[in-house]
Design a protein around this motif. Structure first.
Motif, PDB file in Angstrom:
ATOM      1  N   GLY A  20       7.034 -14.022  -1.605  1.00  0.00           N
ATOM      2  CA  GLY A  20       6.333 -13.862  -2.872  1.00  0.00           C
ATOM      3  C   GLY A  20       4.815 -13.914  -2.690  1.00  0.00           C
ATOM      4  O   GLY A  20       4.075 -13.164  -3.334  1.00  0.00           O
ATOM      5  N   VAL A  21       4.360 -14.799  -1.813  1.00  0.00           N
ATOM      6  CA  VAL A  21       2.929 -14.887  -1.506  1.00  0.00           C
ATOM      7  C   VAL A  21       2.450 -13.568  -0.906  1.00  0.00           C
ATOM      8  O   VAL A  21       1.433 -13.009  -1.326  1.00  0.00           O
ATOM      9  CB  VAL A  21       2.648 -16.072  -0.546  1.00  0.00           C
ATOM     10  N   LEU A  22       3.200 -13.034   0.058  1.00  0.00           N
ATOM     11  CA  LEU A  22       2.812 -11.776   0.699  1.00  0.00           C
ATOM     12  C   LEU A  22       2.871 -10.612  -0.294  1.00  0.00           C
ATOM     13  O   LEU A  22       2.011  -9.721  -0.255  1.00  0.00           O
ATOM     14  CB  LEU A  22       3.687 -11.499   1.916  1.00  0.00           C
ATOM     15  N   ASP A  23       3.852 -10.622  -1.194  1.00  0.00           N
ATOM     16  CA  ASP A  23       3.919  -9.581  -2.233  1.00  0.00           C
ATOM     17  C   ASP A  23       2.676  -9.628  -3.124  1.00  0.00           C
ATOM     18  O   ASP A  23       2.114  -8.594  -3.483  1.00  0.00           O
ATOM     19  CB  ASP A  23       5.169  -9.754  -3.101  1.00  0.00           C
ATOM     20  N   THR A  24       2.247 -10.827  -3.489  1.00  0.00           N
ATOM     21  CA  THR A  24       1.060 -10.991  -4.332  1.00  0.00           C
ATOM     22  C   THR A  24      -0.181 -10.472  -3.619  1.00  0.00           C
ATOM     23  O   THR A  24      -1.014  -9.783  -4.223  1.00  0.00           O
ATOM     24  CB  THR A  24       0.882 -12.470  -4.726  1.00  0.00           C
ATOM     25  N   ILE A  25      -0.306 -10.768  -2.336  1.00  0.00           N
ATOM     26  CA  ILE A  25      -1.461 -10.302  -1.565  1.00  0.00           C
ATOM     27  C   ILE A  25      -1.430  -8.781  -1.440  1.00  0.00           C
ATOM     28  O   ILE A  25      -2.446  -8.110  -1.619  1.00  0.00           O
ATOM     29  CB  ILE A  25      -1.492 -10.983  -0.180  1.00  0.00           C
ATOM     30  N   TYR A  26      -0.263  -8.225  -1.158  1.00  0.00           N
ATOM     31  CA  TYR A  26      -0.126  -6.764  -1.052  1.00  0.00           C
ATOM     32  C   TYR A  26      -0.539  -6.102  -2.365  1.00  0.00           C
ATOM     33  O   TYR A  26      -1.288  -5.124  -2.373  1.00  0.00           O
ATOM     34  CB  TYR A  26       1.312  -6.393  -0.684  1.00  0.00           C
ATOM     35  N   ALA A  27      -0.034  -6.638  -3.484  1.00  0.00           N
ATOM     36  CA  ALA A  27      -0.371  -6.072  -4.789  1.00  0.00           C
ATOM     37  C   ALA A  27      -1.870  -6.193  -5.067  1.00  0.00           C
ATOM     38  O   ALA A  27      -2.472  -5.288  -5.651  1.00  0.00           O
ATOM     39  CB  ALA A  27       0.444  -6.742  -5.883  1.00  0.00           C
ATOM     40  N   ALA A  28      -2.493  -7.283  -4.636  1.00  0.00           N
ATOM     41  CA  ALA A  28      -3.937  -7.443  -4.825  1.00  0.00           C
ATOM     42  C   ALA A  28      -4.706  -6.409  -4.001  1.00  0.00           C
ATOM     43  O   ALA A  28      -5.746  -5.907  -4.432  1.00  0.00           O
ATOM     44  CB  ALA A  28      -4.367  -8.857  -4.456  1.00  0.00           C
ATOM     45  N   LEU A  29      -4.194  -6.068  -2.840  1.00  0.00           N
ATOM     46  CA  LEU A  29      -4.859  -5.075  -1.982  1.00  0.00           C
ATOM     47  C   LEU A  29      -4.681  -3.655  -2.508  1.00  0.00           C
ATOM     48  O   LEU A  29      -5.622  -2.865  -2.525  1.00  0.00           O
ATOM     49  CB  LEU A  29      -4.314  -5.135  -0.555  1.00  0.00           C
ATOM     50  N   TYR A  30      -3.456  -3.322  -2.943  1.00  0.00           N
ATOM     51  CA  TYR A  30      -3.119  -1.926  -3.216  1.00  0.00           C
ATOM     52  C   TYR A  30      -2.772  -1.617  -4.663  1.00  0.00           C
ATOM     53  O   TYR A  30      -2.422  -0.485  -4.977  1.00  0.00           O
ATOM     54  CB  TYR A  30      -1.980  -1.482  -2.291  1.00  0.00           C
ATOM     55  N   GLY A  31      -2.843  -2.589  -5.556  1.00  0.00           N
ATOM     56  CA  GLY A  31      -2.623  -2.322  -6.967  1.00  0.00           C
ATOM     57  C   GLY A  31      -1.247  -2.683  -7.483  1.00  0.00           C
ATOM     58  O   GLY A  31      -1.105  -3.068  -8.625  1.00  0.00           O
ATOM     59  N   SER A  32      -0.229  -2.543  -6.664  1.00  0.00           N
ATOM     60  CA  SER A  32       1.126  -2.950  -7.061  1.00  0.00           C
ATOM     61  C   SER A  32       2.011  -2.971  -5.824  1.00  0.00           C
ATOM     62  O   SER A  32       1.635  -2.453  -4.767  1.00  0.00           O
ATOM     63  CB  SER A  32       1.710  -1.999  -8.103  1.00  0.00           C
ATOM     64  N   LEU A  33       3.203  -3.531  -5.993  1.00  0.00           N
ATOM     65  CA  LEU A  33       4.149  -3.546  -4.878  1.00  0.00           C
ATOM     66  C   LEU A  33       4.666  -2.154  -4.564  1.00  0.00           C
ATOM     67  O   LEU A  33       5.105  -1.879  -3.453  1.00  0.00           O
ATOM     68  CB  LEU A  33       5.326  -4.468  -5.186  1.00  0.00           C
ATOM     69  N   ASN A  34       4.609  -1.247  -5.540  1.00  0.00           N
ATOM     70  CA  ASN A  34       5.118   0.106  -5.351  1.00  0.00           C
ATOM     71  C   ASN A  34       4.080   1.061  -4.780  1.00  0.00           C
ATOM     72  O   ASN A  34       4.400   2.200  -4.471  1.00  0.00           O
ATOM     73  CB  ASN A  34       5.647   0.652  -6.676  1.00  0.00           C
ATOM     74  N   SER A  35       2.840   0.622  -4.671  1.00  0.00           N
ATOM     75  CA  SER A  35       1.789   1.480  -4.125  1.00  0.00           C
ATOM     76  C   SER A  35       1.963   1.618  -2.620  1.00  0.00           C
ATOM     77  O   SER A  35       2.330   0.662  -1.941  1.00  0.00           O
ATOM     78  CB  SER A  35       0.410   0.884  -4.399  1.00  0.00           C
ATOM     79  N   GLU A  36       1.683   2.800  -2.127  1.00  0.00           N
ATOM     80  CA  GLU A  36       1.719   3.016  -0.689  1.00  0.00           C
ATOM     81  C   GLU A  36       0.429   2.475  -0.080  1.00  0.00           C
ATOM     82  O   GLU A  36      -0.657   2.708  -0.594  1.00  0.00           O
ATOM     83  CB  GLU A  36       1.859   4.505  -0.377  1.00  0.00           C
ATOM     84  N   ALA A  37       0.565   1.754   1.014  1.00  0.00           N
ATOM     85  CA  ALA A  37      -0.611   1.214   1.686  1.00  0.00           C
ATOM     86  C   ALA A  37      -1.408   2.354   2.312  1.00  0.00           C
ATOM     87  O   ALA A  37      -0.868   3.177   3.039  1.00  0.00           O
ATOM     88  CB  ALA A  37      -0.189   0.223   2.763  1.00  0.00           C
ATOM     89  N   THR A  38      -2.668   2.414   1.984  1.00  0.00           N
ATOM     90  CA  THR A  38      -3.566   3.428   2.536  1.00  0.00           C
ATOM     91  C   THR A  38      -4.850   2.742   2.967  1.00  0.00           C
ATOM     92  O   THR A  38      -5.110   1.591   2.618  1.00  0.00           O
ATOM     93  CB  THR A  38      -3.909   4.513   1.498  1.00  0.00           C
TER      94      THR A  38
END
Length: 142
Positions: free
Chosen positions: A106-124
């Motif tokens: 959950g912590v990593l999901d929150t960080i990913y969403a903070a970086l890319y806008g949402s959990l469904n966003s592709e990392a770029t």
């Protein structure tokens, strides 16, 4: 190099060499998050503070808090610190140390969403955002 700048760097270096177990856990886990064209750093001096973790390109700071951060005086200092960092254009997310053990995904999901806008966003690759006032980053001697 000024004495204050040297002091901040020495403090950050000391903190990096004395990391807590939760900091070590998150540092290892952050490698699972794709950060194309950028990276996370540990114990980063920014202004008069040292952030636990920073992705400077995304202007994202991660702070880990132990139980003593729930004490009123420390919580007030944390709030003032967060306000200053946000006024400098950083986003600050905080996690309790216990969250890392209980819910690292959950912590990593929150960080990913903070970086890319949402959990469904592709990392770029993250673009380098301009500072609101155009000044150089405080971590670079500004």
């Amino acid at each position: 190099m000024g004495d204050i700048s040297r002091f901040r760097r020495d403090k950050a270096k000391k903190l990096r060499s004395n990391t807590t177990e939760p900091e070590q856990m998150l540092w290892r886990a952050l490698k699972a998050i794709p950060t194309y064209g950028t990276h996370f750093r540990r114990q980063v001096p920014i202004g008069s503070y040292v952030a636990d973790f920073a992705c400077l390109k995304a202007r994202l700071l991660i702070e880990l808090d132990g139980g003593h951060h729930s004490e009123d005086q420390i919580a007030a200092k944390d709030a003032a610190r967060t306000r200053w960092l946000e006024s400098e254009g950083y986003r600050v997310i905080r996690f309790w140390n216990a969250e890392l053990t209980a819910n690292m995904s959950g912590v990593l999901d929150t960080i990913y969403a903070a970086l890319y806008g949402s959990l469904n966003s592709e990392a770029t690759a993250l673009p380098t955002p301009p500072r609101p006032d155009g000044r150089p980053s405080p971590s670079r001697g500004g």
